[in-house]
Design a protein around this motif. Structure first.
Motif, PDB file in Angstrom:
ATOM      1  N   SER A 161       0.838  -1.201   0.000  1.00 60.49           N
ATOM      2  CA  SER A 161       0.000   0.000   0.000  1.00 60.49           C
ATOM      3  C   SER A 161       0.870   1.247   0.000  1.00 60.49           C
ATOM      4  O   SER A 161       2.071   1.175   0.266  1.00 60.49           O
ATOM      5  N   ILE A 162       0.239   2.383  -0.303  1.00 64.50           N
ATOM      6  CA  ILE A 162       0.880   3.677  -0.092  1.00 64.50           C
ATOM      7  C   ILE A 162      -0.086   4.520   0.736  1.00 64.50           C
ATOM      8  O   ILE A 162      -1.303   4.330   0.666  1.00 64.50           O
ATOM      9  N   THR A 163       0.451   5.416   1.523  1.00 64.37           N
ATOM     10  CA  THR A 163      -0.374   6.287   2.353  1.00 64.37           C
ATOM     11  C   THR A 163      -0.231   7.722   1.869  1.00 64.37           C
ATOM     12  O   THR A 163       0.886   8.227   1.734  1.00 64.37           O
ATOM     13  N   ILE A 164      -1.364   8.339   1.599  1.00 60.78           N
ATOM     14  CA  ILE A 164      -1.404   9.738   1.181  1.00 60.78           C
ATOM     15  C   ILE A 164      -1.598  10.575   2.440  1.00 60.78           C
ATOM     16  O   ILE A 164      -2.600  10.424   3.145  1.00 60.78           O
ATOM     17  N   PRO A 165      -0.655  11.476   2.743  1.00 60.91           N
ATOM     18  CA  PRO A 165      -0.808  12.297   3.951  1.00 60.91           C
ATOM     19  C   PRO A 165      -1.870  13.381   3.785  1.00 60.91           C
ATOM     20  O   PRO A 165      -2.287  13.703   2.670  1.00 60.91           O
ATOM     21  N   VAL A 166      -2.286  13.952   4.903  1.00 62.08           N
ATOM     22  CA  VAL A 166      -3.226  15.069   4.895  1.00 62.08           C
ATOM     23  C   VAL A 166      -2.635  16.193   4.055  1.00 62.08           C
ATOM     24  O   VAL A 166      -1.446  16.494   4.136  1.00 62.08           O
ATOM     25  N   GLY A 167      -3.472  16.805   3.212  1.00 62.00           N
ATOM     26  CA  GLY A 167      -2.997  17.920   2.394  1.00 62.00           C
ATOM     27  C   GLY A 167      -3.972  18.253   1.292  1.00 62.00           C
ATOM     28  O   GLY A 167      -4.969  17.563   1.086  1.00 62.00           O
ATOM     29  N   LEU A 168      -3.671  19.318   0.575  1.00 65.68           N
ATOM     30  CA  LEU A 168      -4.437  19.746  -0.593  1.00 65.68           C
ATOM     31  C   LEU A 168      -3.576  19.482  -1.812  1.00 65.68           C
ATOM     32  O   LEU A 168      -2.478  20.029  -1.929  1.00 65.68           O
ATOM     33  N   TYR A 169      -4.063  18.638  -2.728  1.00 63.20           N
ATOM     34  CA  TYR A 169      -3.261  18.167  -3.851  1.00 63.20           C
ATOM     35  C   TYR A 169      -3.855  18.617  -5.175  1.00 63.20           C
ATOM     36  O   TYR A 169      -5.073  18.623  -5.353  1.00 63.20           O
ATOM     37  N   ASN A 170      -2.961  18.970  -6.087  1.00 67.34           N
ATOM     38  CA  ASN A 170      -3.352  19.393  -7.427  1.00 67.34           C
ATOM     39  C   ASN A 170      -2.437  18.693  -8.420  1.00 67.34           C
ATOM     40  O   ASN A 170      -1.423  19.238  -8.835  1.00 67.34           O
ATOM     41  N   GLY A 171      -2.766  17.450  -8.749  1.00 68.30           N
ATOM     42  CA  GLY A 171      -1.961  16.681  -9.691  1.00 68.30           C
ATOM     43  C   GLY A 171      -0.638  16.211  -9.105  1.00 68.30           C
ATOM     44  O   GLY A 171       0.333  16.022  -9.828  1.00 68.30           O
ATOM     45  N   THR A 172      -0.610  15.977  -7.802  1.00 68.87           N
ATOM     46  CA  THR A 172       0.615  15.539  -7.130  1.00 68.87           C
ATOM     47  C   THR A 172       0.847  14.061  -7.393  1.00 68.87           C
ATOM     48  O   THR A 172      -0.060  13.241  -7.229  1.00 68.87           O
ATOM     49  N   ALA A 173       2.087  13.713  -7.796  1.00 70.58           N
ATOM     50  CA  ALA A 173       2.434  12.332  -8.125  1.00 70.58           C
ATOM     51  C   ALA A 173       2.973  11.604  -6.901  1.00 70.58           C
ATOM     52  O   ALA A 173       3.811  12.135  -6.172  1.00 70.58           O
ATOM     53  N   PHE A 174       2.484  10.384  -6.689  1.00 68.76           N
ATOM     54  CA  PHE A 174       2.976   9.496  -5.648  1.00 68.76           C
ATOM     55  C   PHE A 174       3.454   8.217  -6.328  1.00 68.76           C
ATOM     56  O   PHE A 174       2.644   7.481  -6.902  1.00 68.76           O
ATOM     57  N   PRO A 175       4.769   7.935  -6.284  1.00 71.40           N
ATOM     58  CA  PRO A 175       5.275   6.718  -6.930  1.00 71.40           C
ATOM     59  C   PRO A 175       4.814   5.472  -6.192  1.00 71.40           C
ATOM     60  O   PRO A 175       4.608   5.490  -4.980  1.00 71.40           O
TER      61      PRO A 175
END
Length: 186
Positions: A161-175
């Motif tokens: 799995s991957i965990t997305i942290p709290v935040g405001l995202y605009n097309g942010t890439a997570f490998p």
């Protein structure tokens, strides 16, 4: 929002059938024209502009202070990109003031491409997850690899799995936690 001619002020967003849509906006009537003045917050088809779900109606008397409209409802349309728009019912007026719009919709995660392929030796074309929207609590996305011609000797999935942290995202890439093995095995 000038109301001298029919029109709408809108933003296209991706909505998921059955999700909760929340909003908050401030409205103030501008002097001149009909009294009171009305602003409508709606969801419309992103290509035709045809309204299919009303979210809020704010009627404000000329000279009154800013009025704040808040609420939430369940989105009743199909999953996909739609318009969230402001429209007025006051033709011929000088317009309405609309400010501080806050739209609360689900954050959206998707792959940056529909498929990926590469040679083991280069291994640079790896999938990434693109995140859009506000994540209010850390969110875990499970990762499973199915199908394709690669087997367990061709890659290593270092986490499930991957965990997305709290935040405001605009097309942010997570490998993805994926490592390609150059093992010379066909």
């Amino acid at each position: 929002m000038n109301a001298n001619q029919p029109g709408a002020l809108y933003q296209e967003v991706c909505l998921i059938a059955g999700e909760t849509v929340g909003w908050s906006f401030a409205h103030r009537a501008r002097s001149g024209g009909p009294n009171p003045q009305v602003a409508l917050l709606e969801i419309a088809n992103n290509t035709t502009g045809v309204v299919f779900q009303s979210l809020a109606t704010q009627s404000t008397v000329i000279g009154a202070p800013w009025q704040v409209n808040t609420g939430s409802t369940t989105y009743s349309g199909a999953t996909g990109t739609q318009r969230v728009q402001f429209r007025t019912t006051n033709p011929g007026s000088f317009g309405n003031f609309v400010d501080d719009l806050r739209l609360n919709i689900a954050a959206f995660a998707q792959f940056s491409a529909s498929s990926y392929s590469d040679f083991e030796a280069s291994g640079g074309n790896l999938p990434v997850i693109i995140m859009d929207g506000r994540v209010e609590v850390p969110t875990t996305i499970p990762i499973t690899i199915t199908g394709g011609t690669a087997d367990g000797a061709d890659y290593t999935l270092t986490s499930s799995s991957i965990t997305i942290p709290v935040g405001l995202y605009n097309g942010t890439a997570f490998p993805l936690p994926l490592v390609i093995s150059d093992n010379f095995i066909g």
